[in-house]
Motif scaffolding. Structure first.
Motif, PDB file in Angstrom:
ATOM      1  N   ALA A  24       0.848  -1.196   0.000  1.00 21.64           N
ATOM      2  CA  ALA A  24       0.000   0.000   0.000  1.00 21.64           C
ATOM      3  C   ALA A  24       0.878   1.239   0.000  1.00 21.64           C
ATOM      4  CB  ALA A  24      -0.928   0.008   1.217  1.00 21.64           C
ATOM      5  N   LEU A  25       0.309   2.333  -0.505  1.00 17.28           N
ATOM      6  CA  LEU A  25       0.986   3.617  -0.481  1.00 17.28           C
ATOM      7  C   LEU A  25      -0.052   4.690  -0.172  1.00 17.28           C
ATOM      8  CD1 LEU A  25       3.734   5.073  -0.998  1.00 17.28           C
ATOM      9  CD2 LEU A  25       2.917   5.489  -3.333  1.00 17.28           C
ATOM     10  N   PHE A  26       0.254   5.504   0.829  1.00 16.49           N
ATOM     11  CA  PHE A  26      -0.657   6.559   1.251  1.00 16.49           C
ATOM     12  C   PHE A  26       0.064   7.905   1.244  1.00 16.49           C
ATOM     13  CE2 PHE A  26      -1.696   2.696   3.673  1.00 16.49           C
ATOM     14  CZ  PHE A  26      -3.026   2.495   3.308  1.00 16.49           C
ATOM     15  N   LEU A  27      -0.678   8.968   0.979  1.00 21.02           N
ATOM     16  CA  LEU A  27      -0.201  10.309   1.276  1.00 21.02           C
ATOM     17  C   LEU A  27      -0.444  10.584   2.750  1.00 21.02           C
ATOM     18  CD1 LEU A  27      -1.585  12.378  -1.752  1.00 21.02           C
ATOM     19  CD2 LEU A  27       0.820  11.862  -1.264  1.00 21.02           C
ATOM     20  N   SER A  28       0.529  11.228   3.383  1.00 20.54           N
ATOM     21  CA  SER A  28       0.363  11.612   4.787  1.00 20.54           C
ATOM     22  C   SER A  28       0.728  13.089   4.911  1.00 20.54           C
ATOM     23  CB  SER A  28       1.241  10.739   5.690  1.00 20.54           C
ATOM     24  OG  SER A  28       2.619  10.868   5.349  1.00 20.54           O
ATOM     25  N   GLY A  29       0.943  13.566   6.129  1.00 22.43           N
ATOM     26  CA  GLY A  29       1.287  14.970   6.321  1.00 22.43           C
ATOM     27  C   GLY A  29       0.194  15.878   5.796  1.00 22.43           C
ATOM     28  N   SER A  30       0.584  17.035   5.268  1.00 26.80           N
ATOM     29  CA  SER A  30      -0.401  18.023   4.832  1.00 26.80           C
ATOM     30  C   SER A  30      -1.167  17.564   3.587  1.00 26.80           C
ATOM     31  CB  SER A  30       0.279  19.371   4.573  1.00 26.80           C
ATOM     32  OG  SER A  30       1.333  19.228   3.636  1.00 26.80           O
ATOM     33  N   HIS A  31      -0.545  16.734   2.743  1.00 27.93           N
ATOM     34  CA  HIS A  31      -1.286  16.195   1.604  1.00 27.93           C
ATOM     35  C   HIS A  31      -2.274  15.120   2.047  1.00 27.93           C
ATOM     36  CE1 HIS A  31       1.811  18.159  -0.938  1.00 27.93           C
ATOM     37  NE2 HIS A  31       0.857  18.158  -1.843  1.00 27.93           N
ATOM     38  N   GLY A  32      -1.993  14.480   3.154  1.00 28.65           N
ATOM     39  CA  GLY A  32      -2.908  13.465   3.654  1.00 28.65           C
ATOM     40  C   GLY A  32      -4.102  14.044   4.389  1.00 28.65           C
ATOM     41  N   ASN A  33      -3.913  15.195   5.057  1.00 29.21           N
ATOM     42  CA  ASN A  33      -5.036  15.768   5.818  1.00 29.21           C
ATOM     43  C   ASN A  33      -5.700  16.961   5.138  1.00 29.21           C
ATOM     44  OD1 ASN A  33      -3.352  18.030   6.329  1.00 29.21           O
ATOM     45  ND2 ASN A  33      -2.658  17.208   8.291  1.00 29.21           N
ATOM     46  N   GLY A  34      -5.267  17.267   3.902  1.00 27.27           N
ATOM     47  CA  GLY A  34      -5.924  18.314   3.143  1.00 27.27           C
ATOM     48  C   GLY A  34      -5.443  19.721   3.412  1.00 27.27           C
ATOM     49  N   LEU A  35      -4.296  19.889   4.103  1.00 25.09           N
ATOM     50  CA  LEU A  35      -3.805  21.222   4.452  1.00 25.09           C
ATOM     51  C   LEU A  35      -2.608  21.645   3.607  1.00 25.09           C
ATOM     52  CD1 LEU A  35      -4.033  21.026   8.368  1.00 25.09           C
ATOM     53  CD2 LEU A  35      -5.592  22.211   6.801  1.00 25.09           C
ATOM     54  N   VAL A 191       7.513  23.372  11.893  1.00 23.17           N
ATOM     55  CA  VAL A 191       7.567  24.739  12.403  1.00 23.17           C
ATOM     56  C   VAL A 191       7.305  25.765  11.305  1.00 23.17           C
ATOM     57  CG1 VAL A 191      10.032  25.098  12.065  1.00 23.17           C
ATOM     58  CG2 VAL A 191       8.874  26.252  13.967  1.00 23.17           C
ATOM     59  N   LEU A 192       7.437  25.365  10.033  1.00 24.20           N
ATOM     60  CA  LEU A 192       7.186  26.296   8.934  1.00 24.20           C
ATOM     61  C   LEU A 192       5.701  26.594   8.753  1.00 24.20           C
ATOM     62  CD1 LEU A 192       9.824  25.093   6.321  1.00 24.20           C
ATOM     63  CD2 LEU A 192       9.937  27.051   7.844  1.00 24.20           C
ATOM     64  N   HIS A 193       4.861  25.985   9.605  1.00 29.75           N
ATOM     65  CA  HIS A 193       3.436  26.316   9.642  1.00 29.75           C
ATOM     66  C   HIS A 193       3.114  27.199  10.847  1.00 29.75           C
ATOM     67  CE1 HIS A 193       2.042  23.777   6.367  1.00 29.75           C
ATOM     68  NE2 HIS A 193       2.771  22.791   6.835  1.00 29.75           N
ATOM     69  N   LEU A 194       4.070  27.959  11.314  1.00 32.06           N
ATOM     70  CA  LEU A 194       3.904  28.704  12.564  1.00 32.06           C
ATOM     71  C   LEU A 194       2.699  29.634  12.540  1.00 32.06           C
ATOM     72  CD1 LEU A 194       5.078  29.191  15.366  1.00 32.06           C
ATOM     73  CD2 LEU A 194       6.558  30.952  14.372  1.00 32.06           C
ATOM     74  N   ASN A 195       2.394  30.222  11.393  1.00 31.39           N
ATOM     75  CA  ASN A 195       1.294  31.188  11.320  1.00 31.39           C
ATOM     76  C   ASN A 195      -0.032  30.607  11.790  1.00 31.39           C
ATOM     77  OD1 ASN A 195       2.533  33.565  10.496  1.00 31.39           O
ATOM     78  ND2 ASN A 195       2.451  33.016   8.330  1.00 31.39           N
ATOM     79  N   ARG A 196      -0.256  29.317  11.556  1.00 28.79           N
ATOM     80  CA  ARG A 196      -1.529  28.740  11.984  1.00 28.79           C
ATOM     81  C   ARG A 196      -1.437  28.030  13.339  1.00 28.79           C
ATOM     82  NH1 ARG A 196      -1.556  23.237  11.059  1.00 28.79           N
ATOM     83  NH2 ARG A 196      -0.297  22.409   9.330  1.00 28.79           N
ATOM     84  N   LEU A 197      -0.256  28.057  13.938  1.00 30.66           N
ATOM     85  CA  LEU A 197      -0.081  27.363  15.215  1.00 30.66           C
ATOM     86  C   LEU A 197      -0.152  28.292  16.415  1.00 30.66           C
ATOM     87  CD1 LEU A 197       2.794  24.850  14.370  1.00 30.66           C
ATOM     88  CD2 LEU A 197       0.326  24.469  14.324  1.00 30.66           C
TER      89      LEU A 197
END
Length: 229
Positions: A24-35, A191-197
Motif C-alpha cells: 500500500a501507499l498513502f499520502l500523509s502529512g499536509s497532503h494526507g489531511n488536506g492542508l 515549524v514552517l506552519h507557525l502562522n496557523r499554530l
C-alpha cells in the motif's frame, strides 16, 4: 495541490503499484489531511511486507528518480524507517516505510490512499487522537530557558557578545515552542506552519521583542524582555 505535486505523486504511485512486496501507499502529512499548499513537501507512508529493507529502499529511490534528478537523499539516516529526498527543482519527498502490522498507529483522517492492495485503510481508526502536551518535554523547555538566561552574566562578564546573540536565538526558539504548547493546535506539522499554530496575540508578542544586537546593554535588555515574555 499544485500540478507539479500531482505529477510527482502520480509518478511515484505508478512506479510502485506493482512492485514486489509493496502492499500500500498513502499520502500523509499536509497532503494526507488536506492542508497542503504550494510550498508543502510530499509525505508518504508505504506499507511493505519486509518493512524498510534495502530492497524496498532501492524501489523508493528509483521511483523518486523518475520525478527528477535527486540532489539530496537521506536514506534511513534520521530514522530507521524514513527516507528524505530532494530533486533538482527542490521538490521534497519523505516516506515512512512500515510493515503491515505497524500501520495501526495511523488514522484515516491523516492519510489519503494511493493504492491499497489489502484494504488496510478501511481497518484504520477514523480519527487521530490529539497528542496533547508532553510533560517531560515541557519541563525541559522551561528548565533549558532558565539555564540559558542564567548564562547571561557569563557572556557579559567575558564580553562574549556574539555568544549572547546565539543565546537569544535559543531563547526565541524555546519561547515559540512554549507558545505552540499553549495553543495546543491540532495538525501541528512542521515549524514552517507557525502562522496557523499561534494566535495573533502571540505573534504580536514575538514581533515586539528586541532584536539580537551584539552589544552589552542591548543583550541585557533583550534577555530580560525574553525572560519576562
Amino acid at each position: 495541490m499544485t500540478s507539479r505535486h500531482a505529477e510527482v505523486i502520480a509518478t511515484i504511485a505508478d512506479a510502485l503499484h506493482d512492485a514486489p512486496g509493496v502492499r500500500a501507499l498513502f499520502l500523509s502529512g499536509s497532503h494526507g489531511n488536506g492542508l497542503a499548499d504550494a510550498y508543502s513537501d510530499i509525505d508518504f507512508v508505504m506499507v511493505a511486507a519486509d518493512g524498510p529493507s534495502d530492497a524496498v529502499a532501492r524501489l523508493w529511490r528509483d521511483a523518486v528518480a523518475r520525478t527528477g534528478e535527486i540532489v539530496l537523499l537521506w536514506d534511513r539516516n534520521v530514522r530507521p524507517a524514513l527516507i528524505n529526498a530532494i530533486t533538482a527543482d527542490w521538490t521534497r519527498t519523505d516516506v515512512v516505510i512500515v510493515k503491515p502490522d505497524q500501520v495501526g498507529a495511523q488514522a484515516q483522517d491523516s492519510l489519503k490512499p494511493l493504492f491499497d492492495h489489502d484494504g488496510i485503510f478501511e481497518r484504520l481508526p477514523e480519527t487521530s487522537p490529539q497528542a496533547g502536551i508532553d510533560p517531560a518535554r515541557l519541563r525541559y523547555q522551561i528548565e533549558e530557558f532558565i539555564r540559558i538566561v542564567g548564562l547571561l552574566h557569563l557572556g557579559i562578564g567575558r564580553k562574549e557578545y556574539l555568544n549572547g546573540v546565539l543565546g537569544l536565538f535559543h531563547l526565541r526558539n524555546l519561547l515559540v515552542d512554549l507558545l505552540i504548547a499553549e495553543t495546543d493546535a491540532p495538525n501541528r506539522g512542521g515549524v514552517l506552519h507557525l502562522n496557523r499554530l499561534i494566535t495573533d496575540e502571540q505573534k504580536k508578542l514575538l514581533y515586539s521583542l528586541p532584536p539580537p544586537v551584539p552589544e552589552r546593554d542591548a543583550l541585557i535588555a533583550a534577555h530580560l524582555a525574553y525572560a519576562e515574555a
